[in-house]
Design a protein around this motif. Structure first.
Motif, mmCIF file in Angstrom:
data_model
loop_
_atom_site.group_PDB
_atom_site.id
_atom_site.type_symbol
_atom_site.label_atom_id
_atom_site.label_comp_id
_atom_site.label_asym_id
_atom_site.label_seq_id
_atom_site.Cartn_x
_atom_site.Cartn_y
_atom_site.Cartn_z
ATOM 1 N N THR A 142 23.544 -18.049 -16.520
ATOM 2 C CA THR A 142 22.516 -17.577 -15.578
ATOM 3 C C THR A 142 21.128 -18.115 -15.920
ATOM 4 N N GLY A 143 20.949 -18.473 -17.192
ATOM 5 C CA GLY A 143 19.632 -18.944 -17.631
ATOM 6 C C GLY A 143 18.648 -17.807 -17.853
ATOM 7 N N LEU A 144 19.137 -16.561 -17.763
ATOM 8 C CA LEU A 144 18.266 -15.388 -17.917
ATOM 9 C C LEU A 144 18.892 -14.412 -18.898
ATOM 10 N N TYR A 145 18.066 -13.573 -19.545
ATOM 11 C CA TYR A 145 18.668 -12.514 -20.366
ATOM 12 C C TYR A 145 19.260 -11.457 -19.417
ATOM 13 N N ASN A 146 20.253 -10.727 -19.909
ATOM 14 C CA ASN A 146 21.081 -9.891 -19.028
ATOM 15 C C ASN A 146 20.303 -8.814 -18.270
ATOM 16 N N ALA A 147 19.313 -8.204 -18.941
ATOM 17 C CA ALA A 147 18.594 -7.110 -18.275
ATOM 18 C C ALA A 147 17.849 -7.619 -17.043
ATOM 19 N N LYS A 148 17.406 -8.880 -17.103
ATOM 20 C CA LYS A 148 16.669 -9.410 -15.954
ATOM 21 C C LYS A 148 17.607 -9.629 -14.762
ATOM 22 N N VAL A 149 18.812 -10.109 -15.051
ATOM 23 C CA VAL A 149 19.806 -10.251 -13.974
ATOM 24 C C VAL A 149 20.106 -8.864 -13.388
ATOM 25 N N GLY A 150 20.261 -7.891 -14.300
ATOM 26 C CA GLY A 150 20.582 -6.529 -13.874
ATOM 27 C C GLY A 150 19.501 -5.929 -12.980
ATOM 28 N N ILE A 151 18.239 -6.093 -13.388
ATOM 29 C CA ILE A 151 17.165 -5.469 -12.588
ATOM 30 C C ILE A 151 17.056 -6.140 -11.229
ATOM 31 N N TRP A 152 17.284 -7.453 -11.154
ATOM 32 C CA TRP A 152 17.199 -8.118 -9.847
ATOM 33 C C TRP A 152 18.346 -7.701 -8.927
ATOM 34 N N LYS A 171 -6.005 -16.832 -9.014
ATOM 35 C CA LYS A 171 -6.272 -18.163 -9.575
ATOM 36 C C LYS A 171 -6.554 -18.058 -11.087
ATOM 37 N N VAL A 172 -7.368 -17.045 -11.442
ATOM 38 C CA VAL A 172 -7.694 -16.835 -12.873
ATOM 39 C C VAL A 172 -6.418 -16.483 -13.642
ATOM 40 N N PHE A 173 -5.592 -15.622 -13.041
ATOM 41 C CA PHE A 173 -4.326 -15.201 -13.661
ATOM 42 C C PHE A 173 -3.431 -16.418 -13.929
ATOM 43 N N LEU A 174 -3.333 -17.283 -12.919
ATOM 44 C CA LEU A 174 -2.493 -18.484 -13.068
ATOM 45 C C LEU A 174 -2.995 -19.370 -14.207
ATOM 46 N N ARG A 175 -4.325 -19.536 -14.269
ATOM 47 C CA ARG A 175 -4.910 -20.409 -15.298
ATOM 48 C C ARG A 175 -4.699 -19.808 -16.687
ATOM 49 N N LYS A 176 -4.894 -18.473 -16.775
ATOM 50 C CA LYS A 176 -4.823 -17.813 -18.085
ATOM 51 C C LYS A 176 -3.393 -17.802 -18.641
ATOM 52 N N PHE A 177 -2.418 -17.653 -17.753
ATOM 53 C CA PHE A 177 -1.033 -17.515 -18.212
ATOM 54 C C PHE A 177 -0.167 -18.692 -17.785
ATOM 55 N N LYS A 178 -0.752 -19.884 -17.830
ATOM 56 C CA LYS A 178 -0.008 -21.075 -17.372
ATOM 57 C C LYS A 178 1.175 -21.400 -18.291
ATOM 58 N N ASN A 179 1.135 -20.898 -19.533
ATOM 59 C CA ASN A 179 2.225 -21.220 -20.463
ATOM 60 C C ASN A 179 3.448 -20.299 -20.330
ATOM 61 N N VAL A 180 3.293 -19.209 -19.541
ATOM 62 C CA VAL A 180 4.413 -18.272 -19.383
ATOM 63 C C VAL A 180 5.348 -18.798 -18.281
ATOM 64 N N SER A 181 6.656 -18.680 -18.530
ATOM 65 C CA SER A 181 7.650 -19.252 -17.602
ATOM 66 C C SER A 181 7.669 -18.531 -16.244
ATOM 67 N N TYR A 182 8.005 -19.289 -15.207
ATOM 68 C CA TYR A 182 8.174 -18.701 -13.869
ATOM 69 C C TYR A 182 9.546 -18.048 -13.710
ATOM 70 N N LEU A 183 10.461 -18.395 -14.627
ATOM 71 C CA LEU A 183 11.814 -17.847 -14.554
ATOM 72 C C LEU A 183 11.907 -16.540 -15.343
ATOM 73 N N MET A 212 13.542 -14.747 -11.659
ATOM 74 C CA MET A 212 12.088 -14.711 -11.415
ATOM 75 C C MET A 212 11.424 -13.811 -12.457
ATOM 76 N N SER A 213 10.423 -14.341 -13.145
ATOM 77 C CA SER A 213 9.772 -13.539 -14.189
ATOM 78 C C SER A 213 8.737 -12.599 -13.572
ATOM 79 N N LEU A 214 8.217 -11.712 -14.418
ATOM 80 C CA LEU A 214 7.179 -10.783 -13.954
ATOM 81 C C LEU A 214 5.949 -11.556 -13.491
ATOM 82 N N LYS A 215 5.697 -12.691 -14.149
ATOM 83 C CA LYS A 215 4.541 -13.516 -13.760
ATOM 84 C C LYS A 215 4.682 -13.979 -12.304
ATOM 85 N N THR A 216 5.864 -14.476 -11.957
ATOM 86 C CA THR A 216 6.096 -14.972 -10.594
ATOM 87 C C THR A 216 6.019 -13.826 -9.589
ATOM 88 N N PHE A 217 6.660 -12.702 -9.945
ATOM 89 C CA PHE A 217 6.659 -11.553 -9.035
ATOM 90 C C PHE A 217 5.237 -11.041 -8.840
#
Lengths: 68, 287
Positions: free
Chosen positions: B13-23, A56-68, A1-6
């Protein structure tokens, strides 16, 4: 989960918190009729709506950033 | 030696290592805070009735400063927004913008801790006094114009004080849980702007005198334990974010992608810390 998703999860939980605070204030207003409780309750709803709009604005602005 | 997968995702994992580590780390943190939330529930449902003789509830209410707690919540929510903006600024290759957002984030963290320290000090000089006639009051002591911290009945007796000047709190309405009517005289006093009554209490009439410290009641024990643990996390997060902002910026010049990933990992931790507060605030301040 990326920072965007969190961040989106965080904003959602914050909206829920604001609604809980609003319910708590409205409950106090119902019990005691203090105008300040009503004001804080309305303010909490306004902040909740503001956070929803921000999300909603955040989602629109950063739609290209991955959710993973 | 090259550390692998600091930038590119690891194939399995499909993720860089630090991200796996922090989760993985955050999963252990969920268990840590989860245990304390469980302890809170158990302490609360097993609390002995009679903390306030006039309120049929064993759990104290209205002893924390809700406006200050709300302000601190707003501070942390703002800092979460700015840490994401800082990360996004790096993705847009805008380092000065990143630094500004990070400075704001660190300032919010320090502001939060400063306010929390003020709150703690206020609690350590706040007392619950039980008298021999079965009454209970709360308030601050006035000893030669000062408000002493951490006193108890033995401290008072050792100083040969016969009468204790107390700024007795007029109970705020939050002492009465939602669903319970607040007595009219309390409303009236607050409407007149009165929040305290100065009283002199004979020391011989005092059964117990305790500051708002962990040993006074399980409420304070769990409140201080959880908020202090959370405060340590805020401090740790602030130090890491400050390092990325002021000292560890050389990596941006040599490997910007890895630096951006570090900020993301720091931001994930920061969001977790803020999320804990989002649950902690209603639990200890409101309910």
């Amino acid at each position: 989960m990326s920072l965007k998703t969190f961040h989106l999860v965080f904003v959602t939980v914050s909206v829920l918190l604001m609604l809980v605070i609003a319910a708590w204030n409205f409950g106090n207003y119902r019990d005691n009729g203090t105008p300040a409780d009503l004001t804080w309750g309305i303010a909490s709803v306004v902040v909740a709506v503001g956070l929803l709009i921000y999300g909603k604005v955040f989602l629109r602005k950063f739609k290209n950033v991955s959710y993973l | 030696m090259d550390i692998p997968y600091t930038v590119k995702p690891r194939p399995d994992t499909g993720l860089y290592n630090a991200k796996v580590g922090i989760w993985l780390f955050l999963a252990s943190e969920v268990m840590l805070f989860g245990a304390f939330f469980s302890a809170y529930i158990l302490l609360r449902v097993t609390a002995q009735h009679g903390f306030w003789p006039d309120v049929a509830d064993g759990w104290p209410h209205g002893l924390l400063n809700i406006p200050i707690g709300t302000f601190n919540t707003a501070v942390l929510i703002s800092s979460s927004v700015t840490v994401v903006m800082a990360w996004m600024a790096l993705k847009e290759n805008n380092f000065p913008k990143f630094r500004n957002f990070m400075i704001f984030t660190v300032a919010c963290a320090l502001g939060f801790l400063g306010i929390k320290t003020f709150e703690y000090k206020e609690k350590f000089s706040h007392y619950v006094i039980r008298t021999t006639d079965g009454k209970v009051v709360t308030g601050h002591l006035d000893v030669d114009g000062k408000s002493p911290l951490f006193w108890n009945l033995d401290t008072v007796k050792s100083k040969n004080i016969e009468k204790l000047k107390v700024e007795v709190d007029i109970p705020n309405k939050y002492r009465f849980p939602v669903g319970m009517h607040v007595p009219e005289d309390i409303h009236k006093a607050h409407a007149e702007g009165r929040h305290h009554d100065e009283k002199e209490i004979e020391v011989s009439q005092i059964e117990s005198l305790k500051a708002f410290i962990p040993s006074t009641h399980p409420f304070f024990a769990i409140y201080f334990t959880m908020t202090f643990l959370h405060g340590l996390h805020v401090l740790g997060g602030a130090l890491v974010l400050a390092y990325f902002t002021f000292i560890g910026t050389d990596l941006w010049k040599t490997n910007p992608e890895q630096f951006t990933n570090r900020i993301e990992v720091g931001g994930l931790f920061w969001h977790f810390v803020d999320l804990v507060w989002i649950f902690l605030f209603p639990v200890v301040y409101l309910l």
